[in-house]
Design a protein around this motif. Structure first.
Motif, PDB file in Angstrom:
ATOM      1  N   UNK A  67     -30.417 -55.753 -23.798  1.00 34.49           N
ATOM      2  CA  UNK A  67     -29.994 -54.574 -23.057  1.00 34.49           C
ATOM      3  C   UNK A  67     -29.655 -53.471 -24.043  1.00 34.49           C
TER       4      UNK A  67
ATOM      5  N   UNK B 144     -28.859 -45.522 -10.949  1.00 34.09           N
ATOM      6  CA  UNK B 144     -28.559 -46.881 -11.399  1.00 34.09           C
ATOM      7  C   UNK B 144     -29.859 -47.663 -11.604  1.00 34.09           C
TER       8      UNK B 144
ATOM      9  N   UNK C  99     -24.268 -60.850 -15.408  1.00 32.47           N
ATOM     10  CA  UNK C  99     -25.278 -61.682 -16.047  1.00 32.47           C
ATOM     11  C   UNK C  99     -25.336 -61.437 -17.561  1.00 32.47           C
ATOM     12  N   UNK C 100     -25.434 -60.160 -17.926  1.00 33.77           N
ATOM     13  CA  UNK C 100     -25.574 -59.845 -19.347  1.00 33.77           C
ATOM     14  C   UNK C 100     -24.323 -60.189 -20.131  1.00 33.77           C
TER      15      UNK C 100
ATOM     16  N   UNK D 164     -41.580 -63.294 -27.906  1.00 34.61           N
ATOM     17  CA  UNK D 164     -41.430 -64.117 -29.114  1.00 34.61           C
ATOM     18  C   UNK D 164     -42.474 -63.684 -30.143  1.00 34.61           C
TER      19      UNK D 164
ATOM     20  N   UNK E 248     -25.230 -53.472  -9.698  1.00 30.82           N
ATOM     21  CA  UNK E 248     -24.834 -53.202 -11.082  1.00 30.82           C
ATOM     22  C   UNK E 248     -23.880 -54.273 -11.573  1.00 30.82           C
TER      23      UNK E 248
ATOM     24  N   UNK F  23     -39.097 -57.666 -14.791  1.00 30.09           N
ATOM     25  CA  UNK F  23     -38.234 -56.718 -15.496  1.00 30.09           C
ATOM     26  C   UNK F  23     -36.834 -57.296 -15.659  1.00 30.09           C
ATOM     27  N   UNK F  24     -36.534 -58.268 -14.852  1.00 31.36           N
ATOM     28  CA  UNK F  24     -35.254 -58.961 -14.877  1.00 31.36           C
ATOM     29  C   UNK F  24     -34.058 -58.081 -14.510  1.00 31.36           C
ATOM     30  N   UNK F  25     -34.288 -57.022 -13.714  1.00 32.32           N
ATOM     31  CA  UNK F  25     -33.110 -56.336 -13.140  1.00 32.32           C
ATOM     32  C   UNK F  25     -33.310 -56.130 -11.644  1.00 32.32           C
TER      33      UNK F  25
ATOM     34  N   UNK G   7     -34.333 -61.498 -23.852  1.00 30.55           N
ATOM     35  CA  UNK G   7     -33.783 -60.461 -22.991  1.00 30.55           C
ATOM     36  C   UNK G   7     -32.743 -59.649 -23.752  1.00 30.55           C
TER      37      UNK G   7
ATOM     38  N   UNK H  57     -37.319 -56.721 -22.563  1.00 32.23           N
ATOM     39  CA  UNK H  57     -37.755 -58.095 -22.826  1.00 32.23           C
ATOM     40  C   UNK H  57     -38.626 -58.083 -24.083  1.00 32.23           C
TER      41      UNK H  57
ATOM     42  N   UNK I  75     -33.031 -52.527 -19.677  1.00 30.36           N
ATOM     43  CA  UNK I  75     -33.376 -53.930 -19.885  1.00 30.36           C
ATOM     44  C   UNK I  75     -34.672 -54.003 -20.686  1.00 30.36           C
TER      45      UNK I  75
ATOM     46  N   UNK J  58     -25.731 -64.751 -19.887  1.00 31.14           N
ATOM     47  CA  UNK J  58     -26.784 -64.744 -20.901  1.00 31.14           C
ATOM     48  C   UNK J  58     -26.329 -65.352 -22.228  1.00 31.14           C
TER      49      UNK J  58
ATOM     50  N   UNK K 281     -25.725 -57.507 -12.304  1.00 30.18           N
ATOM     51  CA  UNK K 281     -26.530 -57.421 -13.523  1.00 30.18           C
ATOM     52  C   UNK K 281     -25.629 -57.455 -14.754  1.00 30.18           C
ATOM     53  N   UNK K 282     -24.536 -56.693 -14.703  1.00 30.11           N
ATOM     54  CA  UNK K 282     -23.636 -56.662 -15.855  1.00 30.11           C
ATOM     55  C   UNK K 282     -22.990 -58.021 -16.068  1.00 30.11           C
TER      56      UNK K 282
ATOM     57  N   UNK L 115     -34.848 -71.420 -30.794  1.00 32.71           N
ATOM     58  CA  UNK L 115     -36.124 -71.574 -31.492  1.00 32.71           C
ATOM     59  C   UNK L 115     -36.242 -70.552 -32.624  1.00 32.71           C
TER      60      UNK L 115
ATOM     61  N   UNK M  57     -31.075 -49.201 -15.207  1.00 37.75           N
ATOM     62  CA  UNK M  57     -31.414 -50.598 -15.487  1.00 37.75           C
ATOM     63  C   UNK M  57     -32.863 -50.726 -15.935  1.00 37.75           C
TER      64      UNK M  57
END
Lengths: 282, 150
Positions: free
Chosen positions: A49, A14, B69-70, A27, B63, B26-28, A47, A24, A22, B74, B66-67, B81, A18
């Motif tokens: 996925x 898992x 969130x997405x 810009x 998990x 990494x944001x996870x 962000x 990023x 994920x 999000x 995270x899911x 912008x 991830x």
């Protein structure tokens, strides 16, 4: 024990999922994602996925303006003069997927395209036009390659002609021509001046002679008038002539006495007799 | 083999993970840390849960977070912008036709303010246009715009 190992393995799976899922995107960039080797979608900044194992980020494309230096090249104009021109192009990638799949290397493609198009545009112009009308070349260039680059999802924001110079031999010939032109102008100017001077001089002479003639007429008229006046005063026929003659005679004596050579002047004691003697009669 | 995991192990692990997120961005890892903190609370309330189950619950929980969130959070924070996104900046803009596209020739359009470095663009359109019409940009093709009546 076995269950513990399995759970730890699942946990690691898992975690890795991830980690590789994920994405990023900074810009100013767009990422092109392929699913099993085929184009899937384009990731916008921020962000995102993606599904690990199936999706891969194949290209990272900038969406900022790209400054492309177009190398200098020799171009032959319509009147067979050789000039050296180079340019700088500003392009922007609108659709990254078209840019990466439509052409092998869009930078080289556009560089070459601008180069060849510049050559053909300048080839239709005379040397003097090419050197003076940069804006026209720019607009023309932008229009002509619009269709070619449309398949690549790229827009050409502007093309600036940096330098457009005649080649070495051409430059010396042009300088020679310019120098000759100046020399010609100098000669003409000088001849013009001479002509004007001659005319003015002749005019001066003409005017002077005219005045001289007038002066003689005025003098004659004055003599006539004086004779008339003396005649009127004396009232005799011959005497006035004698009087005037005598007057002139004395005046000339006066002038002789004033001259530097004259030392002594003797005036005749009996002036009328002397005049009479000169006249030989009376 | 008997491994005993105290509740505060989980809390410390969670806080460490959340801190590492600051460095790694990494944001996870953040969700794994949050799940670990929740696990700490769970083990405090129910100390009898087996270690392997604890790990499994942690995995599932992180998990799920995270899911979640997405999937739900999000989409709420869409970044509007258009910096550096030329296509998005020009598509949908409205301009005025100053010369009508004819057979084999492109028309021209003018925007009230320059977009992508020019206020006049060549246009192509399926619609029949007249001079002065207001048109909306549908797509870009090279240095020409594909437009429709606004």
């Amino acid at each position: 024990m076995g269950f513990l190992v399995v759970t730890v393995a699942v946990m690691l799976l898992v975690l890795f999922t991830f980690y590789s899922g994920v994405r990023l995107v900074p810009q100013g960039y767009k990422w092109v994602v392929q699913r099993l080797g085929k184009y899937h979608r384009t990731l916008p900044p921020g962000l995102n996925f993606i599904i690990p194992f199936v999706d891969t980020v194949a290209y990272k494309v900038t969406t900022k303006d790209i400054v492309l230096d177009i190398p200098s090249q020799e171009v032959i104009t319509r009147d067979n003069a050789v000039i050296i021109a180079n340019a700088v192009a500003y392009i922007n990638i609108l659709s990254p997927e078209k840019a990466v799949y439509g052409v092998e290397d869009y930078r080289i493609a556009i560089q070459t395209l601008v180069q060849t198009t510049l050559r053909s545009i300048v080839g239709e112009m005379d040397l003097d036009d090419a050197l003076s009308s940069r804006d026209k070349i720019k607009a023309h260039l932008k229009n002509s390659i619009s269709d070619d680059i449309s398949d690549w999802g790229i827009t050409l924001k502007t093309v600036e002609i940096q330098d457009i110079n005649p080649s070495g031999t051409m430059q010396s010939a042009m300088e020679e021509q310019a120098a000759a032109e100046r020399a010609r102008r100098a000669t003409v100017t000088r001849a013009d001046g001479d002509k004007q001077a001659a005319i003015l001089e002749a005019e001066g002479r003409l005017e002077a002679s005219r005045r001289d003639a007038e002066a003689q007429v005025v003098l004659a008229k004055a003599s006539q008038r004086s004779i008339e006046m003396v005649t009127a005063a004396i009232g005799e026929k011959e005497m006035p002539v004698v009087y005037l003659l005598g007057e002139k005679y004395i005046k000339s004596l006066e002038q002789i006495s004033k001259s530097q050579n004259g030392k002594t002047i003797v005036l005749p004691a009996d002036l009328p007799a002397a005049v009479k003697g000169m006249m030989g009669k009376l | 083999m008997e491994i005993e995991i105290l509740y505060w192990y989980w809390v410390v692990l969670g806080v460490m993970l959340m801190l590492s997120e600051i460095v790694l961005t990494t944001f996870f890892i953040l969700w794994f840390g949050l799940a670990a903190v929740i696990m700490g609370a769970l083990t405090y309330l129910f100390p009898d849960i087996e270690v392997s189950w604890q790990i499994l619950i942690w995995t599932v929980l992180s998990s799920a977070l995270a899911l979640f969130w997405f999937k739900f959070l999000k989409p709420l924070s869409i970044d509007k912008t258009k910096a550096g996104l030329s296509r998005e900046a020009i598509v949908g803009e409205v301009g005025q036709v100053i010369s009508v596209p004819r057979e084999g020739m492109r028309g021209k359009l003018r925007f009230p303010a320059p977009i992508l470095g020019a206020d006049e663009w060549m246009i192509m359109s399926q619609d029949s246009l007249a001079e002065g019409d207001r048109v909306r940009v549908k797509d870009v093709s090279g240095n020409s715009l594909i437009v429709e009546k606004a």
